[in-house]
Design an enzyme around this catalytic site. Structure first.
Site, PDB file in Angstrom:
ATOM      1  N   GLY A  46       0.838  -1.192   0.000  1.00 57.20           N
ATOM      2  CA  GLY A  46       0.000   0.000   0.000  1.00 57.20           C
ATOM      3  C   GLY A  46       0.869   1.236   0.000  1.00 57.20           C
ATOM      4  O   GLY A  46       2.029   1.203   0.435  1.00 57.20           O
ATOM      5  N   CYS A  92       6.053  -0.328   7.138  1.00 59.69           N
ATOM      6  CA  CYS A  92       5.675   0.857   6.376  1.00 59.69           C
ATOM      7  C   CYS A  92       6.836   1.272   5.490  1.00 59.69           C
ATOM      8  O   CYS A  92       7.985   1.275   5.943  1.00 59.69           O
ATOM      9  CB  CYS A  92       5.303   1.981   7.346  1.00 59.69           C
ATOM     10  SG  CYS A  92       4.793   3.504   6.548  1.00 59.69           S
ATOM     11  N   LEU A  93       6.527   1.643   4.265  1.00 58.50           N
ATOM     12  CA  LEU A  93       7.571   2.106   3.361  1.00 58.50           C
ATOM     13  C   LEU A  93       8.214   3.398   3.859  1.00 58.50           C
ATOM     14  O   LEU A  93       9.349   3.700   3.496  1.00 58.50           O
ATOM     15  CB  LEU A  93       7.002   2.307   1.945  1.00 58.50           C
ATOM     16  CG  LEU A  93       6.500   1.032   1.262  1.00 58.50           C
ATOM     17  CD1 LEU A  93       5.855   1.362  -0.082  1.00 58.50           C
ATOM     18  CD2 LEU A  93       7.619   0.018   1.104  1.00 58.50           C
ATOM     19  N   HIS A 134      -4.316   1.527   7.551  1.00 62.10           N
ATOM     20  CA  HIS A 134      -2.948   2.030   7.667  1.00 62.10           C
ATOM     21  C   HIS A 134      -2.733   3.190   6.691  1.00 62.10           C
ATOM     22  O   HIS A 134      -2.185   4.235   7.056  1.00 62.10           O
ATOM     23  CB  HIS A 134      -1.977   0.870   7.381  1.00 62.10           C
ATOM     24  CG  HIS A 134      -0.537   1.251   7.354  1.00 62.10           C
ATOM     25  ND1 HIS A 134       0.346   0.891   8.339  1.00 62.10           N
ATOM     26  CD2 HIS A 134       0.192   1.939   6.436  1.00 62.10           C
ATOM     27  CE1 HIS A 134       1.556   1.343   8.035  1.00 62.10           C
ATOM     28  NE2 HIS A 134       1.487   1.991   6.887  1.00 62.10           N
ATOM     29  N   HIS A 138      -2.190   7.523   7.015  1.00 62.72           N
ATOM     30  CA  HIS A 138      -1.226   8.421   6.345  1.00 62.72           C
ATOM     31  C   HIS A 138      -1.917   9.677   5.831  1.00 62.72           C
ATOM     32  O   HIS A 138      -1.390  10.776   5.959  1.00 62.72           O
ATOM     33  CB  HIS A 138      -0.535   7.712   5.173  1.00 62.72           C
ATOM     34  CG  HIS A 138       0.605   6.846   5.572  1.00 62.72           C
ATOM     35  ND1 HIS A 138       1.738   7.316   6.193  1.00 62.72           N
ATOM     36  CD2 HIS A 138       0.788   5.511   5.424  1.00 62.72           C
ATOM     37  CE1 HIS A 138       2.573   6.326   6.415  1.00 62.72           C
ATOM     38  NE2 HIS A 138       2.015   5.210   5.964  1.00 62.72           N
TER      39      HIS A 138
END
Length: 168
Positions: A46, A92-93, A134, A138
């Site tokens: 995502g 998380c990226l 999630h 953001h």
């Protein structure tokens, strides 16, 4: 298509609340394609526009095993269908290399615009529901590290800041 730079925690731009998308046009569809390319390139499931410093309420995800079912959510809103929480080790990226247990509702209903600008509603459960929540976080300027203890969050922050200094 372009691979975009992903902001890393603790970059303050990750705390910006995204504005609603006003129109779905070719420029936005190009952004959608770039987000998908960036997500796939980074190995994520995502990606929210906020993570690439575009503060519009737009996210993409693909939780399929084959990584061939991209989903687009423009101006997503969700409601919890079941209060039962599931614990997932979230990564998380924007917080590379760290995973922490986070509890979230496992069943939700989301309403959003698709890539075509049409409204759709769908029910998500399990990993897809967790991922969408999630990514919506953001868009609201929130990160998964906000769900963990301040001590753990500070430890992650220090390690990422040190890694960023080493790369600079």
């Amino acid at each position: 298509m372009a691979i975009m730079d992903i902001l890393s925690f603790p970059d303050p731009r990750l705390r910006t609340r995204a504005a609603p998308v006003e129109s779905v046009d070719d420029t936005l569809r190009t952004l959608v394609d770039d987000l998908l390319d960036t997500m796939y390139d980074a190995g994520g499931i995502g990606l929210a526009a906020t993570q690439v410093n575009v503060h519009q309420r737009l996210l993409v995800m693909d939780t399929s095993a084959e990584r061939n079912e991209p989903r687009v959510y423009i101006n997503p809103e969700f409601e919890v269908l079941d209060q039962e929480l599931g614990e997932y080790d979230e990564g998380c990226l924007s917080v590379p290399g760290f995973y922490e247990a986070v509890n979230r509702p496992q069943r939700i209903r989301v309403c959003a615009l698709g890539r075509d600008g049409e409204v759709f509603t769908e029910e998500l459960e399990g990993l897809a529901a967790i991922c969408l929540q999630h990514e919506v976080d953001h868009l609201d300027g929130k990160l998964f590290v906000d769900y963990i203890s301040p001590l753990k969050r500070q430890r992650i922050r220090r390690k990422l800041e040190k890694a960023q200094r080493v790369r600079a």
